[in-house]
Scaffold this active site. Structure first.
Site, PDB file in Angstrom:
ATOM      1  CG  ASP A   1       3.253  -4.690   0.426  1.00 21.67           C
ATOM      2  OD1 ASP A   1       2.762  -3.672   0.961  1.00 21.67           O
ATOM      3  OD2 ASP A   1       2.668  -5.324  -0.473  1.00 21.67           O
TER       4      ASP A   1
ATOM      5  CG  ASN B   1       3.290   3.785  -1.606  1.00 23.02           C
ATOM      6  OD1 ASN B   1       4.377   3.354  -1.249  1.00 23.02           O
ATOM      7  ND2 ASN B   1       2.318   2.985  -2.013  1.00 23.02           N
TER       8      ASN B   1
HETATM    9  C1  IPE Z   1       5.131  -1.340  -2.708  1.00 24.29           C
HETATM   10  O1  IPE Z   1       4.066  -1.612  -1.880  1.00 24.29           O
HETATM   11  C2  IPE Z   1       5.784  -0.072  -2.281  1.00 24.29           C
HETATM   12  C3  IPE Z   1       6.494  -0.156  -1.021  1.00 24.29           C
HETATM   13  C4  IPE Z   1       6.664  -1.224  -0.295  1.00 24.29           C
HETATM   14  C5  IPE Z   1       7.043   1.069  -0.571  1.00 24.29           C
HETATM   15  P1  IPE Z   1       2.593  -1.172  -2.275  1.00 24.29           P
HETATM   16  O2  IPE Z   1       1.718  -1.619  -1.176  1.00 24.29           O
HETATM   17  O3  IPE Z   1       2.550   0.271  -2.610  1.00 24.29           O
HETATM   18  O4  IPE Z   1       2.352  -1.995  -3.604  1.00 24.29           O
HETATM   19  P2  IPE Z   1       1.032  -2.413  -4.334  1.00 24.29           P
HETATM   20  O5  IPE Z   1       0.126  -1.203  -4.376  1.00 24.29           O
HETATM   21  O6  IPE Z   1       0.432  -3.508  -3.501  1.00 24.29           O
HETATM   22  O7  IPE Z   1       1.460  -2.890  -5.673  1.00 24.29           O
HETATM   23  C1  IPE Z   2       4.116  -1.051   3.086  1.00 29.55           C
HETATM   24  O1  IPE Z   2       2.962  -1.398   3.742  1.00 29.55           O
HETATM   25  C2  IPE Z   2       4.580   0.328   3.446  1.00 29.55           C
HETATM   26  C3  IPE Z   2       4.306   1.344   2.418  1.00 29.55           C
HETATM   27  C4  IPE Z   2       3.915   1.106   1.208  1.00 29.55           C
HETATM   28  C5  IPE Z   2       4.533   2.726   2.808  1.00 29.55           C
HETATM   29  P1  IPE Z   2       1.523  -1.054   3.152  1.00 29.55           P
HETATM   30  O2  IPE Z   2       1.065   0.247   3.717  1.00 29.55           O
HETATM   31  O3  IPE Z   2       1.511  -1.144   1.668  1.00 29.55           O
HETATM   32  O4  IPE Z   2       0.687  -2.245   3.785  1.00 29.55           O
HETATM   33  P2  IPE Z   2      -0.477  -3.078   3.104  1.00 29.55           P
HETATM   34  O5  IPE Z   2       0.008  -3.560   1.779  1.00 29.55           O
HETATM   35  O6  IPE Z   2      -1.641  -2.156   2.980  1.00 29.55           O
HETATM   36  O7  IPE Z   2      -0.719  -4.200   4.066  1.00 29.55           O
HETATM   37 MG    MG Z   3       1.069  -2.623   0.345  1.00 29.45          MG
END
Ligand code: IPE
Ligand code: IPE
Ligand code: MG
Length: 290
Positions: A39, A87
């Site tokens: 993340d 996502n």
């Molecule tokens: C979790 O991250 C999913 C992945 C790392 C693929 P998210 O960014 O989607 O999680 P939330 O929304 O903060 O819970």
């Molecule tokens: C994790 O990074 C990757 C995916 C969930 C695809 P994020 O896109 O969730 O990054 P933040 O949480 O917005 O920083």
């Molecule tokens: Mg995230």
């Protein structure tokens, strides 16, 4: 709780810094399976006033480094949460499309490197909902690495743990229907586990980058007794050395699986052994619990 045999390692290829941390690890107690919630790509980009996609691109470079370090130390299973079912539904279409393109690119570029590191690639998640072109590339990458005998790298794609459990229930019902009905169906934990997407042991260590204290619908069934390690580092900043620090932290934990600590267990047993009646046993028990 299964004891996993470690894969053969390739320690010469670790960086000097990684070697220092690795040398302090207990090689007999390396986790067999590490799962990572990758993340923070968006935040990494935002902090630099860059568009989110730049963060995703840097995140792919991190994947490359972490996979290599894990393979070099002989880890058996590494599972990476690449993107969730949520996502897929909740992010802007342009971001989802970018992630799909990035995934296709990653697969094409990484297969030779995965082969060099003897890594076998697999997936969990609702793959059939992904675009055709991505599914084809996934199949190609899986087949191209199928003969590798080292680490199993599982990418969680369009993955949701609740969906996985729903799909497992459907699969149990279908299997029973096709095999003479439900009368002899013996429902237990092993049965449910065997109908989940992957064929890997439960993770020993769950890592989440970027500091959020949640599991975001990742491997809910499988992480029942995983040790959890959360770092504030954003995924694009995470390195092989951070993976090794997480393993060092894991080795400092005592895994109890609902039992007692090993020292209090011995004390407990010896005091109960000496007790001649129920009253004495109760007193001994209370003394141990203090
Ligand atoms: C979790 O991250 C999913 C992945 C790392 C693929 P998210 O960014 O989607 O999680 P939330 O929304 O903060 O819970
Ligand atoms: C994790 O990074 C990757 C995916 C969930 C695809 P994020 O896109 O969730 O990054 P933040 O949480 O917005 O920083
Ligand atoms: Mg995230």
């Amino acid at each position: 709780m299964k004891h996993l045999q470690q894969n053969s390692s390739n320690l010469d290829e670790l960086s000097a810094k990684e070697r220092v941390i690795y040398s302090r690890l207990d090689k007999e107690r390396l986790p067999g399976h590490i799962a990572i919630i990758m993340d923070g790509n968006g935040r990494w980009a935002n902090r630099r006033h860059l568009p989110r996609f730049v963060g995703h691109r840097r995140g792919v470079q991190t994947v490359r480094g972490v996979v290599e370090t894990a393979a070099r130390i002989g880890l058996s299973y590494l599972t990476l949460y690449a993107f969730s079912a949520e996502n897929w539904k909740r992010r802007p279409k342009a971001e989802v499309e970018f992630l799909m393109q990035l995934l296709r690119q990653y697969l094409r570029q990484e297969v030779p490197r995965l082969n060099r590191n003897n890594v076998r690639l697999t997936y969990i998640g609702r793959i059939r909902e992904l675009p055709e072109s991505v599914q084809e590339r996934l199949k190609w990458a899986e087949e191209s690495t199928a003969d590798n005998t080292g680490m199993v790298l599982t990418l969680a794609l369009n993955y949701g743990a609740r969906t996985e459990i729903v799909d497992a229930l459907r699969s149990i019902i279908d299997t029973a229907r096709n095999n003479g009905g439900f009368e002899h169906l013996d429902i237990d934990e092993d049965l449910v586990s065997s109908h989940l997407y992957g064929r890997m042991p439960d993770p020993d260590l769950l890592i989440r980058t970027s500091g959020e204290l949640r599991v975001s619908n990742f491997l809910l069934w499988q992480i029942a007794y995983a040790e959890i390690y959360i770092t504030d580092k954003l995924w694009p900043d995470f390195e092989g050395t951070d993976l090794l620090h997480a393993i060092a932290d894991y080795q400092g934990r005592e895994r109890r699986y609902g039992g007692l600590t090993s020292s209090s267990n011995e004390q407990h047993e010896s005091s109960l052994g000496n007790a001649s009646d129920d009253g004495e046993a109760a007193i001994a028990f209370l003394a141990v619990r203090k």
